[in-house]
Enzyme design. Sequence first.
Site, mmCIF file in Angstrom:
data_model
loop_
_atom_site.group_PDB
_atom_site.id
_atom_site.type_symbol
_atom_site.label_atom_id
_atom_site.label_comp_id
_atom_site.label_asym_id
_atom_site.label_seq_id
_atom_site.Cartn_x
_atom_site.Cartn_y
_atom_site.Cartn_z
ATOM 1 N N GLU A 1 15.998 1.639 -3.887
ATOM 2 C CA GLU A 1 15.817 2.877 -4.652
ATOM 3 C C GLU A 1 16.716 4.005 -4.174
ATOM 4 O OE1 GLU A 1 12.172 0.442 -5.376
ATOM 5 O OE2 GLU A 1 13.346 0.978 -3.589
ATOM 6 N N HIS B 1 0.397 0.967 -6.349
ATOM 7 C CA HIS B 1 0.905 0.933 -7.715
ATOM 8 C C HIS B 1 0.153 1.905 -8.626
ATOM 9 C CE1 HIS B 1 2.022 -2.961 -5.956
ATOM 10 N NE2 HIS B 1 3.016 -3.005 -6.828
#
Length: 658
Positions: free
Chosen positions: A397, A464
């Site tokens: 990322e 998540h």
Amino acid sequence: MNFDRKQLTNEQLLDLYKKLIKPRLIEEKMLILIRQGKVSKWFSGIGQEAISVGLTAVLDKDEYILPMHRNLGVFTGRNIPLYRLFSQWQGKADGFTKGRDRSFHFGTQEYNIIGMISHLGPQLGVADGIALANKLKKNGKITAVFTGEGATSEGDFHEALNVASVWELPVLFVVENNGYGLSTPTNEQYRCENIADKGVGYGMESHIIDGNNILEVYNKLSDLVASMRENPRPVLLEFKTFRMRGHEEASGTKYVPQELMDMWAVKDPVTNFKEYLTAEGVLTEEYDKELRASIKKEIDTDYKKASAAPAIEADLNEELNDVYKPYTFEEVNPKGDEDNVRMIDALSQGLKQSMERHDNLVIMGQDIAEYGGAFKMTDGFVAAYGKERVRNTPICESAIVSAGMGLSINGYKAVIEMQFGDFVSTGFNPIVNYLAKVHYRWQENADVVVRMPCGAGVQAGPFHSQTNEAWFTKTPGLKVVYPAFPYDAKGLMATAINDPNPVMFFEHKALYRSMYQDVPKDYYTLPFGKAALLREGDDVTVISFGAGVHWALEALDKNPTIKADVLDLRTLQPLDTEAIFTSVRKTGKVIILQEDSLFGGVASDISAMIMEECFEQLDAPVKRVGSLESAIPFTKALEDQYLPKQRFETTLQELIAY
């Protein structure tokens, strides 16, 4: 030191010599100024000049270089007027950052130089993005990025090399191995024999070059650059050199063994090249004196010019106005037929139509190409727009956010999908320290949208399910969007991509396939900073965003006697404070609902603003409702307890009864 002039003419040799001694003479001036207390800090590159000078001489002027704070030869090699450099170092207006950053922490599109940030690593990924833009343009240009041996331990180094290798990007990764990261020697930093060896693991060509030999640097780089233009690819270069001064002047060099200093002093790049040119009959003592006198005169003249310039005076409006690049909202009204679609469909439409509207838009993310993304948001995009513009990324990322910055620098727009908003933590540094600050620092914008699938209610557990908007609303320079309805999501996505500033775009996963709405088929935009008044009433003001909006509406449906103004904020930065204050002054009571845990969240700041601006109109304390002060659990019973949905209804009833 063995010099090989190959086919270089006397004029070329003298030009390299002139370029080599100029940064050395400037540094000698700076060391005097430091002792006189006229300069606060200096990072010396004495002993390493040949690398910056040789590389800059090889590249075209329109090819980007990303230097560090020991690469003065890059700036002088690009012929930046010295008074502008002195102004930068003194924080004067003729510098490049309006006094907002120091030394070499700046960039300039005028000279195709992109300066460093103190976190070092992200600039490597930025180089990837610049090179990707060059590859998409098919212009044959090379990008060069500097780093030190210490930064090769950072994750950004490995991520950037991996991305460049996988995407075959024409990047020269220049590692100046000068023996020490501040005071830590290389044997305490890594165990491989050479940094160049690390290229093997990435399938990348690598070379070791004598960084003190200007002709070896120049000749090898000339050959490499010519080869890379024919066969675009990344190359890792390790330059063996040494730092003859401290990390910065205040730190000194007491930690360096004297025999090591003596050994490298003999290898001084300036002295050795001068002796070679003299022996070759290319340089005379008389010409050397004239050349040095001329450069010293330029240095003294430009230093006086910079010193005579007035100190910068603080201008509050200018400071605040420069946080974002100015942007005039482009209103495109919806027209034509509508479809009843899900939130995910509306977002996908917004992305598709933006891809058609902006042929310089690139989408990047894990599994977003043929697979269509974890939530199938980009399903079919590769067939429509090709893999050059819809790019699967490795799991890195930080490098991809940095690459988005590089694309922006080189004329592209980027949309980056975090597979889950939680995973943004591994890309946090370039977002908050590069994207957010870059326009304020040196008037470069970050035309990057980071998509954030977020939120609980789907039993996805602690990694998540976060809704972490408060990480970014705290950071000046970022815009934060958080729609609750498909119509808003599509229009705000279009605006986010049009806006040249960095945008964090939150998309609640639980709404993706559960929330339907009539949405225009055609392209349209919606403004940032305008809340939606969903319902009107005089009893209380309800403020929320994302899934919280739907929880609030559900609670009001169950309590039909409560007449409320319901404000869906839609964007959190900019925030529609006018709508908030207008409603609160009308109702006298307010409750703010957020999905995030309560402490330090958006609701806290809104509550404080209301207390400061509307205190006299309040008939009850401002109420905030949020999730528990814990991580988000997996099991439904625990997740239901964690979320504020049920507590909101109880608190609302208590507020009405106050």
